[in-house]
Design a protein around this motif. Structure first.
Motif, PDB file in Angstrom:
ATOM      1  N   MET A 111      17.609  12.037   1.902  1.00  0.00           N
ATOM      2  CA  MET A 111      16.333  11.777   1.217  1.00  0.00           C
ATOM      3  C   MET A 111      15.169  12.057   2.159  1.00  0.00           C
ATOM      4  SD  MET A 111      14.723   8.193  -0.263  1.00  0.00           S
ATOM      5  CE  MET A 111      15.830   8.048  -1.647  1.00  0.00           C
ATOM      6  N   ASN A 112      14.217  12.845   1.691  1.00  0.00           N
ATOM      7  CA  ASN A 112      12.980  13.095   2.433  1.00  0.00           C
ATOM      8  C   ASN A 112      11.815  12.981   1.465  1.00  0.00           C
ATOM      9  OD1 ASN A 112      13.599  13.995   5.332  1.00  0.00           O
ATOM     10  ND2 ASN A 112      15.047  15.192   4.118  1.00  0.00           N
ATOM     11  N   LYS A 113      10.865  12.128   1.810  1.00  0.00           N
ATOM     12  CA  LYS A 113       9.723  11.880   0.931  1.00  0.00           C
ATOM     13  C   LYS A 113       8.434  11.908   1.737  1.00  0.00           C
ATOM     14  CE  LYS A 113      11.264  10.519  -3.315  1.00  0.00           C
ATOM     15  NZ  LYS A 113      10.668  10.823  -4.618  1.00  0.00           N
ATOM     16  N   TYR A 114       7.400  12.487   1.126  1.00  0.00           N
ATOM     17  CA  TYR A 114       6.054  12.399   1.693  1.00  0.00           C
ATOM     18  C   TYR A 114       5.080  12.087   0.569  1.00  0.00           C
ATOM     19  CZ  TYR A 114       1.517  13.606   3.592  1.00  0.00           C
ATOM     20  OH  TYR A 114       0.190  13.558   3.973  1.00  0.00           O
ATOM     21  N   LEU A 115       4.357  10.998   0.714  1.00  0.00           N
ATOM     22  CA  LEU A 115       3.357  10.600  -0.268  1.00  0.00           C
ATOM     23  C   LEU A 115       1.999  10.525   0.407  1.00  0.00           C
ATOM     24  CD1 LEU A 115       5.238   7.645  -2.067  1.00  0.00           C
ATOM     25  CD2 LEU A 115       5.157  10.056  -2.760  1.00  0.00           C
ATOM     26  N   ARG A 116       0.985  11.031  -0.271  1.00  0.00           N
ATOM     27  CA  ARG A 116      -0.384  10.930   0.244  1.00  0.00           C
ATOM     28  C   ARG A 116      -1.275  10.324  -0.827  1.00  0.00           C
ATOM     29  NH1 ARG A 116      -4.343  12.482   3.819  1.00  0.00           N
ATOM     30  NH2 ARG A 116      -6.389  12.737   2.832  1.00  0.00           N
ATOM     31  N   PHE A 117      -2.062   9.346  -0.418  1.00  0.00           N
ATOM     32  CA  PHE A 117      -3.033   8.706  -1.307  1.00  0.00           C
ATOM     33  C   PHE A 117      -4.426   8.979  -0.739  1.00  0.00           C
ATOM     34  CE2 PHE A 117       0.943   6.432  -1.671  1.00  0.00           C
ATOM     35  CZ  PHE A 117       1.098   6.263  -3.041  1.00  0.00           C
ATOM     36  N   ASP A 118      -5.284   9.575  -1.565  1.00  0.00           N
ATOM     37  CA  ASP A 118      -6.606   9.978  -1.094  1.00  0.00           C
ATOM     38  C   ASP A 118      -7.607   8.837  -1.040  1.00  0.00           C
ATOM     39  OD1 ASP A 118      -5.989  12.649  -0.595  1.00  0.00           O
ATOM     40  OD2 ASP A 118      -6.265  13.195  -2.700  1.00  0.00           O
ATOM     41  N   ASN A 119      -7.236   7.686  -1.587  1.00  0.00           N
ATOM     42  CA  ASN A 119      -8.129   6.530  -1.522  1.00  0.00           C
ATOM     43  C   ASN A 119      -7.299   5.261  -1.698  1.00  0.00           C
ATOM     44  OD1 ASN A 119      -8.104   5.805  -4.544  1.00  0.00           O
ATOM     45  ND2 ASN A 119      -8.773   7.958  -4.571  1.00  0.00           N
ATOM     46  N   LEU A 120      -7.906   4.138  -1.332  1.00  0.00           N
ATOM     47  CA  LEU A 120      -7.192   2.865  -1.399  1.00  0.00           C
ATOM     48  C   LEU A 120      -6.904   2.428  -2.826  1.00  0.00           C
ATOM     49  CD1 LEU A 120      -8.824   0.792   1.475  1.00  0.00           C
ATOM     50  CD2 LEU A 120      -6.411   1.383   1.237  1.00  0.00           C
ATOM     51  N   HIS A 121      -7.784   2.749  -3.748  1.00  0.00           N
ATOM     52  CA  HIS A 121      -7.572   2.349  -5.141  1.00  0.00           C
ATOM     53  C   HIS A 121      -6.250   2.894  -5.665  1.00  0.00           C
ATOM     54  CE1 HIS A 121      -7.906   2.795  -9.557  1.00  0.00           C
ATOM     55  NE2 HIS A 121      -8.500   1.605  -9.476  1.00  0.00           N
ATOM     56  N   ASP A 122      -5.990   4.175  -5.399  1.00  0.00           N
ATOM     57  CA  ASP A 122      -4.735   4.783  -5.850  1.00  0.00           C
ATOM     58  C   ASP A 122      -3.533   4.151  -5.154  1.00  0.00           C
ATOM     59  OD1 ASP A 122      -6.197   6.415  -7.495  1.00  0.00           O
ATOM     60  OD2 ASP A 122      -6.004   8.216  -6.262  1.00  0.00           O
ATOM     61  N   PHE A 123      -3.713   3.845  -3.871  1.00  0.00           N
ATOM     62  CA  PHE A 123      -2.598   3.241  -3.132  1.00  0.00           C
ATOM     63  C   PHE A 123      -2.293   1.843  -3.651  1.00  0.00           C
ATOM     64  CE2 PHE A 123      -1.059   0.677   0.504  1.00  0.00           C
ATOM     65  CZ  PHE A 123       0.177   1.296   0.665  1.00  0.00           C
ATOM     66  N   TRP A 124      -3.333   1.032  -3.852  1.00  0.00           N
ATOM     67  CA  TRP A 124      -3.099  -0.317  -4.381  1.00  0.00           C
ATOM     68  C   TRP A 124      -2.443  -0.255  -5.765  1.00  0.00           C
ATOM     69  CZ3 TRP A 124      -3.226  -2.022  -0.018  1.00  0.00           C
ATOM     70  CH2 TRP A 124      -4.320  -2.168   0.807  1.00  0.00           C
ATOM     71  N   SER A 125      -2.892   0.659  -6.596  1.00  0.00           N
ATOM     72  CA  SER A 125      -2.324   0.783  -7.941  1.00  0.00           C
ATOM     73  C   SER A 125      -0.823   1.048  -7.877  1.00  0.00           C
ATOM     74  CB  SER A 125      -3.016   1.912  -8.714  1.00  0.00           C
ATOM     75  OG  SER A 125      -4.381   1.610  -8.926  1.00  0.00           O
ATOM     76  N   CYS A 126      -0.424   1.840  -6.894  1.00  0.00           N
ATOM     77  CA  CYS A 126       1.001   2.137  -6.721  1.00  0.00           C
ATOM     78  C   CYS A 126       1.727   0.951  -6.090  1.00  0.00           C
ATOM     79  CB  CYS A 126       1.168   3.383  -5.854  1.00  0.00           C
ATOM     80  SG  CYS A 126       2.886   3.821  -5.517  1.00  0.00           S
ATOM     81  N   ALA A 127       1.172   0.403  -5.021  1.00  0.00           N
ATOM     82  CA  ALA A 127       1.847  -0.663  -4.273  1.00  0.00           C
ATOM     83  C   ALA A 127       2.032  -1.925  -5.100  1.00  0.00           C
ATOM     84  CB  ALA A 127       1.062  -0.985  -2.996  1.00  0.00           C
ATOM     85  N   PHE A 128       1.117  -2.208  -6.011  1.00  0.00           N
ATOM     86  CA  PHE A 128       1.185  -3.445  -6.792  1.00  0.00           C
ATOM     87  C   PHE A 128       2.229  -3.400  -7.908  1.00  0.00           C
ATOM     88  CE2 PHE A 128      -3.528  -4.680  -5.857  1.00  0.00           C
ATOM     89  CZ  PHE A 128      -3.199  -4.821  -4.518  1.00  0.00           C
ATOM     90  N   ARG A 129       2.762  -2.227  -8.205  1.00  0.00           N
ATOM     91  CA  ARG A 129       3.729  -2.108  -9.300  1.00  0.00           C
ATOM     92  C   ARG A 129       5.071  -2.727  -8.912  1.00  0.00           C
ATOM     93  NH1 ARG A 129       1.842   3.562 -10.142  1.00  0.00           N
ATOM     94  NH2 ARG A 129       3.730   4.215  -9.048  1.00  0.00           N
TER      95      ARG A 129
END
Length: 262
Positions: A1-19
């Motif tokens: 498994m190899n994964k790379y995720l990029r979030f351009d702002n904190l709002h997008d990151f929080w939306s993902c992390a809170f799920r």
């Protein structure tokens, strides 16, 4: 498994992390303990949204130390012609000029908004104490604040890279763009609070299946994109301000930025 995720702002990151996720191993949701910086899942979410202010006073003290160490000027070298020393300008020599030797002399200029992309690794081993994570993060936040006060514009990336045998899982989160004002309380949570890595980053990795694949979420690894200034992952169990500052100055010099001392 190899994964790379990029979030351009904190709002997008929080939306993902809170799920929520269907992962079997979900360390991000475990009960509060010192290992998470004393923040349970709900409290960590509140700090992520509202920011963390508990260590702002310490950061202010470190910033003063940094400003005393780093001046607001960079050194450049300009050519100066003379009758001796340096190297020969063949063109001037053939033209018969008596001042055909060139030597470089230092000149100073203000930083004028130079952009520095700061990549901060927040990954760390399980045996690294919350106190060390907080101390390292405080130094980084003070550095970013000091650089911006000295005229630089910083783009700040929080990076979490973990490896497991030949697999890697890397997450980049842009917590501040170069044209944005520094929100210190927000930045402090992202770079200094243990819950950013041990809850928020873990949560994202759980959703992607990494926690069930890699034992103990893997081992901290270096970022692929290190930007202009790279703050490495934590291995040591102690963070010394003076050594951290020396490390930063040496990296700035690699960019061609010569730091002058008061």
């Amino acid at each position: 498994m190899n994964k790379y995720l990029r979030f351009d702002n904190l709002h997008d990151f929080w939306s993902c992390a809170f799920r929520e996720s269907t992962a079997y191993i979900k360390s991000s949701r475990k009960a509060s303990s010192d290992w998470y910086g004393g923040a349970g899942w709900q409290e960590a979410k509140n700090l992520a949204i509202c920011g963390w202010t508990d260590v702002l006073e310490e950061i202010s003290k470190i910033r003063v130390n940094l400003l005393e160490t780093i001046t607001g000027k960079m050194e450049i070298r300009l050519p100066e012609y003379g009758i001796a020393g340096g190297v020969i300008d063949v063109g001037e020599y053939l033209c018969g000029s008596p001042e055909y030797f060139i030597k470089s002399v230092p000149a100073e200029y203000e930083n004028q908004g130079k952009i520095i992309r700061v990549v901060c690794s927040i990954a760390c081993s399980a045996d690294i104490s919350p106190e060390v994570i907080i101390k390292k993060g405080a130094v980084i936040c003070a550095l970013i604040d000091a650089l911006e006060m000295l005229g630089y514009r910083c783009e700040v990336i929080a990076n979490s890279t973990c490896s497991f045998y030949s697999s890697r899982f890397e997450v980049d989160v842009c917590i501040k763009k170069a044209n944005q004002t520094l929100n210190m309380a927000e930045t402090v949570f992202c770079l200094a609070h243990p819950a950013m890595f041990r809850r928020m980053m873990f949560s994202v990795k759980e959703q992607e299946g990494w926690s069930d694949y890699a034992y103990a979420y893997g081992y901290p690894a270096e970022a692929k994109d290190k930007g202009n200034l790279y703050i490495n992952k934590i291995f040591n169990r102690e963070v010394v301000n003076s050594k951290a500052i020396e490390c930063v100055i040496s990296q700035l010099k690699k960019l061609g930025v010569t730091i002058n001392y008061n």
